[in-house]
Enzyme design. Sequence first.
Site, PDB file in Angstrom:
ATOM      1  N   SER A  56      47.988 -56.407  27.839  1.00  0.00           N
ATOM      2  CA  SER A  56      49.509 -55.626  28.944  1.00  0.00           C
ATOM      3  C   SER A  56      50.364 -55.280  28.183  1.00  0.00           C
ATOM      4  CB  SER A  56      49.719 -56.054  30.227  1.00  0.00           C
ATOM      5  OG  SER A  56      50.252 -57.795  30.525  1.00  0.00           O
ATOM      6  N   ALA A 175      51.154 -48.202  23.233  1.00  0.00           N
ATOM      7  CA  ALA A 175      50.040 -49.169  21.935  1.00  0.00           C
ATOM      8  C   ALA A 175      49.232 -49.622  22.394  1.00  0.00           C
ATOM      9  CB  ALA A 175      51.374 -49.995  21.573  1.00  0.00           C
ATOM     10  N   ASN A 180      43.356 -47.655  22.545  1.00  0.00           N
ATOM     11  CA  ASN A 180      42.035 -47.522  23.374  1.00  0.00           C
ATOM     12  C   ASN A 180      41.469 -46.004  22.569  1.00  0.00           C
ATOM     13  OD1 ASN A 180      40.214 -46.995  25.650  1.00  0.00           O
ATOM     14  ND2 ASN A 180      40.972 -45.432  25.818  1.00  0.00           N
ATOM     15  N   ARG A 185      38.223 -42.439  19.076  1.00  0.00           N
ATOM     16  CA  ARG A 185      38.557 -40.928  18.148  1.00  0.00           C
ATOM     17  C   ARG A 185      38.472 -41.442  16.625  1.00  0.00           C
ATOM     18  NH1 ARG A 185      36.527 -37.610  21.920  1.00  0.00           N
ATOM     19  NH2 ARG A 185      37.958 -37.734  23.374  1.00  0.00           N
TER      20      ARG A 185
END
Length: 245
Positions: A56, A175, A180, A185
Amino acid sequence: MIKVNLLQYTNEPEKLVAAAAKLCYSSVGVDEIMENLTDEKVDKFLNMLASLHHESPIEHVSFTFAVEGVSRSLTHQLVRHRIASYSQQSQRYVRLNSFQYITPPEIEKNIDAREAFIKAMEESQRAYDKIAGILKDGYIKDGIDVKTAEKKAIEDARYVFPNACETKIVLTMNARSLMNFFRHRCCQRAQWEIRALADEMLKEVKKSAPNLFKYAGPSCVSGPCNEGNMSCGKAQENRNKYLKG
Ligand SMILES: Cc1cc2nc3c(=O)[nH]c(=O)nc-3n(C[C@H](O)[C@H](O)[C@H](O)COP(=O)(O)OP(=O)(O)OC[C@H]3O[C@@H](n4cnc5c(N)ncnc54)[C@H](O)[C@@H]3O)c2cc1C
């Protein structure tokens, strides 16, 4: 040709992330934390966060990119990443008199495929011009003013354009969402175009926050491959590529 421009990012991103993380475990206030944060302590906190998967604190820093020279196929995949903000060039408002398109490399290098592809692109442009003209004339005949008639005509005529159509988009991700995005990707399983975009974006963020993104890349860079029996089996190659800096 893909063009990626990192337009802006949160000031002192790594220090901010370290401060947010340190606050979780500290009895003193944020002013004192910020004052005492040396570069060394920042690096230490970032390493600790990475090892704990405490994610977080990295949501507090964001990066805004301008992306050009990509296809609508790519942006369709891109905007599936919901934890982000997007602004894309509109085909409802911008008339494409000579639309640009992206040619996949495998089509580019095959003469017959390339010829068929170019023919399809030219046909799309012809159909667009024709349909836009027919609709616009009809609207004007119905008494609609020229500007409104043009807009109404092109917003429907654009339906003939292909996925290859070139587009421009501005996006902002924090960020955590970027990590993720890179996991999905930069992976060999992602399509060539969005993988090229992800690699460029990663290069850019590493310039401004190298420690924050030290372990970014496909999942196999920082842990096991997430792709099960679809795995490319090139974890070591990927680690060599993405961990080298
Ligand atoms: C190789 C590859 C193949 C793909 N093939 C397909 C396909 O065939 N069809 C298809 O539709 N998509 C496909 N996708 C897209 C994929 O399913 C995701 O939609 C996309 O990668 C966005 O990822 P995300 O949801 O993690 O990102 P974000 O939308 O940015 O979400 C980030 C994270 O937030 C959490 N989250 C967000 N929204 C929710 C929610 N509503 N509920 C619970 N948790 C949430 C999840 O933990 C998620 O990982 C493919 C993606 C890849 C990389």
